[in-house]
Design an enzyme around this catalytic site. Structure first.
Site, PDB file in Angstrom:
ATOM      1  N   ASP A  95       6.079 -25.303 -18.596  1.00 39.63           N
ATOM      2  CA  ASP A  95       6.384 -26.581 -19.302  1.00 39.63           C
ATOM      3  C   ASP A  95       5.961 -27.801 -18.277  1.00 39.63           C
ATOM      4  OD1 ASP A  95       7.428 -26.415 -16.718  1.00 39.63           O
ATOM      5  OD2 ASP A  95       9.455 -25.851 -17.478  1.00 39.63           O
ATOM      6  N   GLU A 117       5.664 -17.974 -21.628  1.00 41.26           N
ATOM      7  CA  GLU A 117       6.877 -18.297 -21.248  1.00 41.26           C
ATOM      8  C   GLU A 117       7.198 -19.182 -22.291  1.00 41.26           C
ATOM      9  OE1 GLU A 117       8.012 -18.827 -16.693  1.00 41.26           O
ATOM     10  OE2 GLU A 117       8.138 -20.829 -17.556  1.00 41.26           O
ATOM     11  N   GLU A 131       9.955 -31.665 -18.328  1.00 36.03           N
ATOM     12  CA  GLU A 131       9.929 -30.142 -18.618  1.00 36.03           C
ATOM     13  C   GLU A 131      10.204 -29.717 -20.153  1.00 36.03           C
ATOM     14  OE1 GLU A 131      11.323 -31.211 -15.995  1.00 36.03           O
ATOM     15  OE2 GLU A 131      10.582 -30.318 -14.146  1.00 36.03           O
ATOM     16  N   HIS A 212      13.063 -29.060  -6.142  1.00 35.77           N
ATOM     17  CA  HIS A 212      11.857 -30.050  -6.388  1.00 35.77           C
ATOM     18  C   HIS A 212      11.807 -31.076  -7.523  1.00 35.77           C
ATOM     19  CE1 HIS A 212      10.111 -28.075  -9.776  1.00 35.77           C
ATOM     20  NE2 HIS A 212      10.639 -26.825  -9.268  1.00 35.77           N
ATOM     21  N   ARG A 214      12.576 -33.389 -10.661  1.00 40.46           N
ATOM     22  CA  ARG A 214      12.573 -34.777 -10.866  1.00 40.46           C
ATOM     23  C   ARG A 214      14.100 -35.171 -11.018  1.00 40.46           C
ATOM     24  NH1 ARG A 214       7.800 -37.995 -12.492  1.00 40.46           N
ATOM     25  NH2 ARG A 214       6.101 -36.776 -11.836  1.00 40.46           N
ATOM     26  N   HIS A 244       9.209 -28.932  -0.417  1.00 37.63           N
ATOM     27  CA  HIS A 244       8.436 -29.410  -1.691  1.00 37.63           C
ATOM     28  C   HIS A 244       7.425 -30.662  -1.032  1.00 37.63           C
ATOM     29  CE1 HIS A 244       6.703 -30.502  -5.617  1.00 37.63           C
ATOM     30  NE2 HIS A 244       6.862 -29.255  -5.973  1.00 37.63           N
TER      31      HIS A 244
HETATM   32  N1  UDP Z   1       6.926 -20.505  -3.835  1.00 38.50           N
HETATM   33  C1  UDP Z   1       5.908 -20.387  -2.754  1.00 38.50           C
HETATM   34  N2  UDP Z   1       6.018 -21.071  -1.694  1.00 38.50           N
HETATM   35  C2  UDP Z   1       7.179 -21.703  -1.455  1.00 38.50           C
HETATM   36  C3  UDP Z   1       8.056 -22.073  -2.352  1.00 38.50           C
HETATM   37  C4  UDP Z   1       7.876 -21.236  -3.700  1.00 38.50           C
HETATM   38  O1  UDP Z   1       5.037 -19.702  -3.150  1.00 38.50           O
HETATM   39  O2  UDP Z   1       7.136 -22.413  -0.315  1.00 38.50           O
HETATM   40  C5  UDP Z   1       6.883 -19.771  -5.129  1.00 38.50           C
HETATM   41  C6  UDP Z   1       8.033 -19.205  -5.649  1.00 38.50           C
HETATM   42  O3  UDP Z   1       8.071 -17.818  -5.199  1.00 38.50           O
HETATM   43  C7  UDP Z   1       7.832 -19.367  -7.213  1.00 38.50           C
HETATM   44  C8  UDP Z   1       7.108 -20.574  -7.475  1.00 38.50           C
HETATM   45  O4  UDP Z   1       6.558 -20.929  -6.095  1.00 38.50           O
HETATM   46  O5  UDP Z   1       7.071 -18.247  -7.785  1.00 38.50           O
HETATM   47  C9  UDP Z   1       8.041 -21.744  -7.838  1.00 38.50           C
HETATM   48  O6  UDP Z   1       7.431 -22.714  -7.835  1.00 38.50           O
HETATM   49  P1  UDP Z   1       8.267 -24.045  -8.152  1.00 38.50           P
HETATM   50  O7  UDP Z   1       9.514 -24.148  -7.786  1.00 38.50           O
HETATM   51  O8  UDP Z   1       7.479 -25.230  -7.493  1.00 38.50           O
HETATM   52  O9  UDP Z   1       8.070 -24.432  -9.744  1.00 38.50           O
HETATM   53  P2  UDP Z   1       9.122 -23.683 -10.755  1.00 38.50           P
HETATM   54  O10 UDP Z   1       9.203 -22.250 -10.717  1.00 38.50           O
HETATM   55  O11 UDP Z   1      10.586 -24.648 -10.748  1.00 38.50           O
HETATM   56  O12 UDP Z   1       8.273 -24.230 -12.060  1.00 38.50           O
END
Ligand code: UDP
Length: 371
Positions: A95, A117, A131, A212, A214, A244
């Site tokens: 997204d 997804e 998103e 993280h 917004r 982040h």
């Molecule tokens: N993750 C990582 N290192 C970190 C924090 C998270 O590899 O320091 C991984 C986590 O396991 C997950 C993904 O990053 O698979 C999540 O990314 P993020 O939270 O940035 O985005 P979202 O999932 O909300 O789209």
């Protein structure tokens, strides 16, 4: 069949990596990988960990980039990439602005788009958080929709998407987790991580934190930080928080939490290290979508620090709770898990909600059939 897989952020790279490798092994498929570079620094370690070869690097990231900049630059770069590679399919995930822009580029160029997804919805107001609108627009622009769960499929059906173009295949995050777990074992990464986190050897329970979004910048993040500080000061816990890199997050978090000794503020950690920390954790506090999907697979309770979530399956299964962003609600949700053993055990259930680790094979088979 020629497939162009496009990604720009960490979670897209993690979720596309298993699929890209599987597609590359199929003799009838030629796969090219395009990196928009939306979040270059955070995606680089994932590219190297999963050994992804980048064929087209659009390198769009700039300081203080706005959504206008990302969209315009990515669209322009994608036009050239598509003209050069001439794909049959564009594969997008999730997204992000990269996801939406790639789907739009597919539409403009007459290239079929497959969305991984698909069908997640919060039904929450769109602006100014991209998103939800990115998901909705990507759905309109895609030819086939890979939904992770039945709920996601139902959301798509409600929007009039043809059933014949929806496939419930699970979420490739579980494939990525299992592949990574295997690598941690085979490369003996465990010893290295143990060495890096010696302070976790104490009997203090580990709370793992990420954040993280917004939608939480400003006051909500301040309230989240207050909750973390309170929990650290009033309980025998170690809080590990890979922060982040968005400046809206880093500056505030370091200012508010930098001086609390049992809160360990880290830079984002590499994926295997994050999964290792997840395995060591007692509970997880997050606003991340991916982490909400990963945690139930390993039986780790999640307190979601958002007002809404599109990962409702875990809420309904009782393995995560939606606390919102108020200090009091977060503290209460965490204290209940720390103090009430029965409640903790009920939430710490290992459960296959989002996938079984074979999503990548299903997607490859379907793309082959739909060629
Ligand atoms: N993750 C990582 N290192 C970190 C924090 C998270 O590899 O320091 C991984 C986590 O396991 C997950 C993904 O990053 O698979 C999540 O990314 P993020 O939270 O940035 O985005 P979202 O999932 O909300 O789209």
């Amino acid at each position: 069949i020629k497939i162009l897989a496009v990604f720009g952020t960490r979670p897209e790279a993690i979720k596309l990596a298993p699929i890209i490798h599987t597609l590359k092994q199929r003799p009838d498929m030629t796969v090219a990988v395009c990196l928009t570079g939306q979040h270059r620094q955070m995606v680089k370690p994932v590219i190297s960990f999963f050994n992804l070869n980048i064929d087209y690097d659009l390198d769009i990231m700039s300081q203080d980039q706005s959504l206008f900049d990302i969209t315009a630059k990515a669209l322009h770069g994608l036009q050239q990439t598509i003209a050069s590679f001439q794909p049959d399919w564009i594969l997008v995930q999730g997204d992000t602005t990269t996801t939406f822009t790639s789907a739009l580029a597919g539409f403009y160029s007459g290239t079929k788009v497959a969305h991984i997804e698909a069908g997640l919805r919060t039904y929450h107001k769109y602006a100014p958080f991209p998103e939800e609108i990115n998901r909705v627009l990507t759905t309109r622009l895609s030819d086939i929709h890979f939904a992770a769960t039945d709920r996601a499929r139902d959301n798509l059906l409600k929007e009039g998407i043809d059933e014949a173009n929806i496939y419930v295949v699970g979420n490739p995050i579980i494939d990525a987790m299992l592949m990574t777990e295997e690598k941690i074992r085979s490369k003996s990464l465990d010893a290295r991580f143990q060495n890096a986190f010696q302070y976790l050897e104490s009997d203090k329970r580990l709370i793992l934190v990420t954040g993280h979004r917004r939608e939480s910048f400003g006051q909500p993040f301040e309230d989240i930080c207050k909750a973390l500080k309170h929990l650290a000061q009033s309980h025998e816990v170690e809080i590990v928080y890979p922060v982040h890199l968005n400046p809206n997050v880093t500056e505030l978090v370091h200012r508010m939490l930098g001086d609390t000794c049992n809160i360990r503020l880290l830079e984002p950690v590499e994926y295997p290290m994050f999964l290792w920390l997840m395995q060591k954790s007692y509970l997880i506090l997050t606003d991340s979508g991916g982490v909400q999907e990963e945690a139930p697979a390993w039986g780790k309770p999640v307190v979601v620090m958002r007002e809404t979530t599109e990962r409702t399956e875990s809420l309904e299964a009782g393995v995560s709770v939606l606390a919102g962003t108020s200090t009091q609600a977060i503290v209460e949700a965490v204290e209940r898990l720390l103090d009430d053993e029965q409640h903790y055990q009920a939430m710490a259930r290992q459960i296959d909600l989002y996938g079984d680790g074979a999503t990548r094979y299903r997607i490859a088979d379907i793309l082959m059939r739909r060629a």
